[in-house]
Design an enzyme around this catalytic site. Structure first.
Site, PDB file in Angstrom:
ATOM      1  N   HIS A 202       0.808  -1.216   0.000  1.00 29.31           N
ATOM      2  CA  HIS A 202       0.000   0.000   0.000  1.00 29.31           C
ATOM      3  C   HIS A 202       0.847   1.274   0.000  1.00 29.31           C
ATOM      4  O   HIS A 202       0.345   2.364  -0.264  1.00 29.31           O
ATOM      5  CB  HIS A 202      -0.935   0.000   1.214  1.00 29.31           C
ATOM      6  CG  HIS A 202      -2.242   0.680   0.966  1.00 29.31           C
ATOM      7  ND1 HIS A 202      -2.446   1.564  -0.072  1.00 29.31           N
ATOM      8  CD2 HIS A 202      -3.426   0.613   1.622  1.00 29.31           C
ATOM      9  CE1 HIS A 202      -3.685   2.012  -0.042  1.00 29.31           C
ATOM     10  NE2 HIS A 202      -4.307   1.452   0.967  1.00 29.31           N
ATOM     11  N   ASP A 424     -12.467  -7.125 -17.987  1.00 26.59           N
ATOM     12  CA  ASP A 424     -12.735  -8.321 -18.792  1.00 26.59           C
ATOM     13  C   ASP A 424     -11.428  -8.774 -19.437  1.00 26.59           C
ATOM     14  O   ASP A 424     -10.873  -8.089 -20.299  1.00 26.59           O
ATOM     15  CB  ASP A 424     -13.781  -7.990 -19.863  1.00 26.59           C
ATOM     16  CG  ASP A 424     -14.230  -9.211 -20.645  1.00 26.59           C
ATOM     17  OD1 ASP A 424     -13.551 -10.254 -20.588  1.00 26.59           O
ATOM     18  OD2 ASP A 424     -15.269  -9.121 -21.334  1.00 26.59           O
TER      19      ASP A 424
END
Length: 483
Positions: A202, A424
């Site tokens: 992070h 996708d």
């Protein structure tokens, strides 16, 4: 080949064993339960390092870290995951994923680097920076043929304990990025689906950056190398007048001793808010505040509802303080603002504070105003002062957000603005998104866009007794769809 066997119908475990393989972190749980009715197998097929094709970044090899980054040194890698329908094996999707990942890392090259630590002997301090050396990201391929999509996606939103096996980088903290990859991915083939779990450092990136990376990776995998891709814009921001690299006292980077405090029992639940649920919450807020000066956002209305509902069952006295932490993207709030799509960790944890009595007595509209007013009042000066104070009085958080946080606060992270369902890879869009078990603390709320337009899913981490009471709370349940 590594075989892990664990039960998917459990609530308690008695031992955790961690296997360390090269660039691989898999947690193996020895579980104790009266409900060993079904055993789940996951088989590791391969673990490899995927490197970018372009190694030399031509002057962008070193990324200095801000106080906002360095405060996360002892925070676990953030874990997220996407569930997809199962592709045709003839598409050779594993090799396509790895090849396209290499191309994506050419663009998002910081993910292929490592954290570098510099010892400053002259003042007994250390410094850190991201070394964009092209060392690569971890790619794990696993198979769990006995697990189906329906096992993972429970109608009531409950999250089965076995789901943690789908995430890499378990137990890895940001400071471990000196030797560990800054990004790990695990692709698990299920009986009728594929789960892509990932863990990332992070300090290197925030939610906006990781999902932009996924968008690029999925496009490359689906369509080949996309055209007109711009070079990665790094955040390139540092506090005016602050020297870098920042020198951190060695004592602040020493690993803390193990805590003797017993870990509380957490439960995970995904609460689904439909478009109508959210509309009803926003209408209630509007009716209670009676003002047109505040635009009621869906995120803030849902967060206020969760805050009030969870704290109502946390067993706190009326006069005790309660807080709602909200992760705020600073890109457009700084002066001058940063590029909207710039890469990096540009998050500030803003805090709304009140008493338990006020939160419960004043209503949803009042709770919304505490969050809304806090967010509207934030200025560039707030961020500058926080950063300067951090450097002046350097204390790196080393144990989450503190044990008391398990009762008095909620922590809102992620955002329904992230386009998680547009990723996708060539065999269909995701059918679900989930948060992994890292940085678990009761009151942690990870907000995602719902699969239907205008919906929000809240992946909540709660103490077991709080969840039981919440599921019997009529006021809470009337605005949630899946319980």
């Amino acid at each position: 080949m590594l075989m892990m066997v664990l039960s998917d119908m459990v609530s308690n475990y008695i031992n955790i064993l961690r296997f360390q393989l090269p660039y691989l972190n898999i947690t193996v749980l020895s579980l104790a339960s009266d409900y060993r009715s079904k055993m789940t197998d996951i088989t590791l097929i391969s673990s490899s390092t995927v490197r970018p094709q372009i190694i030399n970044q031509q002057g962008r090899e070193k990324i200095h870290l801000t106080p906002f980054d360095l405060n996360f040194l002892y925070v676990d890698y953030t874990q997220r995951g996407l569930l997809f329908p199962k592709p045709d094996p003839e598409t050779h999707f594993i090799s396509r994923l790895k090849t396209s990942l290499s191309s994506a890392l050419d663009i998002y090259f910081p993910f292929a680097g490592r954290l570098s630590k510099v010892e400053n002997h002259e003042d007994d301090t250390v410094s850190f920076y991201i070394n964009c050396n092209g060392s690569g990201a971890t790619f794990i391929h696993a198979v769990a043929e006995s697990i189906s999509v329906s096992d993972l996606l429970q109608p009531d939103g409950s999250v089965p304990d076995f789901s943690r096996i789908f995430y890499p980088m378990n137990g890895v903290k940001s400071i471990d990025g000196v030797s560990e990859p800054l990004l790990g991915l695990q692709v698990t083939e299920m009986r009728d689906g594929v789960f892509i779990g990932f863990g990332y450092n992070h300090m290197v990136a925030d939610g906006a950056s990781i999902w932009n990376f996924f968008k690029t990776w999925s496009k490359i995998c689906s369509n080949g190398q996309p055209e007109n891709l711009q070079p990665l814009a790094l955040k390139g921001w540092f506090v005016d007048g602050m020297d870098f690299p920042i020198h951190i006292p060695v004592s602040e980077t020493e690993t803390p001793p193990p805590s003797n405090e017993l870990s509380p029992t957490f439960k995970e639940r995904v609460f689904h808010f439909t478009k109508k649920n959210i509309s009803d919450l926003k209408a209630k807020v509007n009716s209670e505040i009676g003002s047109s000066d505040h635009k009621v956002s869906s995120l803030q209305a849902v967060s206020a509802h969760m805050w009030r509902s969870i704290i109502r069952h946390n067993g706190l006295n009326q006069e005790e303080k309660t807080r709602c932490f909200v992760a705020v993207d600073l890109r457009q709030r700084l002066n001058p603002p940063l590029e909207k799509e710039c890469f990096g960790h540009v998050i500030y944890n803003a805090i709304a504070t009140t008493t338990v009595g006020e939160l419960q007595g004043q209503g949803l509209g009042w709770a919304f105003l505490q969050i809304n007013n806090m967010l509207r009042s934030l200025t560039n000066e707030d961020y500058r002062i926080w950063a300067e104070n951090w450097v002046r009085n350097m204390k790196i958080q080393k144990s989450g957000l503190g044990s008391k946080m398990t009762r008095d606060s909620v922590i809102v992270s992620s955002s329904p603005w992230f386009e998680v369902y547009d990723n996708d890879f060539g065999w269909g869009k995701p059918i679900a998104v989930r948060a992994g078990p890292s940085n678990s603390i009761s009151g942690k709320l990870v907000l995602f866009r719902g699969i239907e337009e205008g919906c929000i899913d809240v992946h909540a981490f709660l103490l077991s007794d709080v969840l039981v009471k919440l599921l019997a709370d009529v006021e809470f349940l009337e605005n949630v769809a899946n319980v």
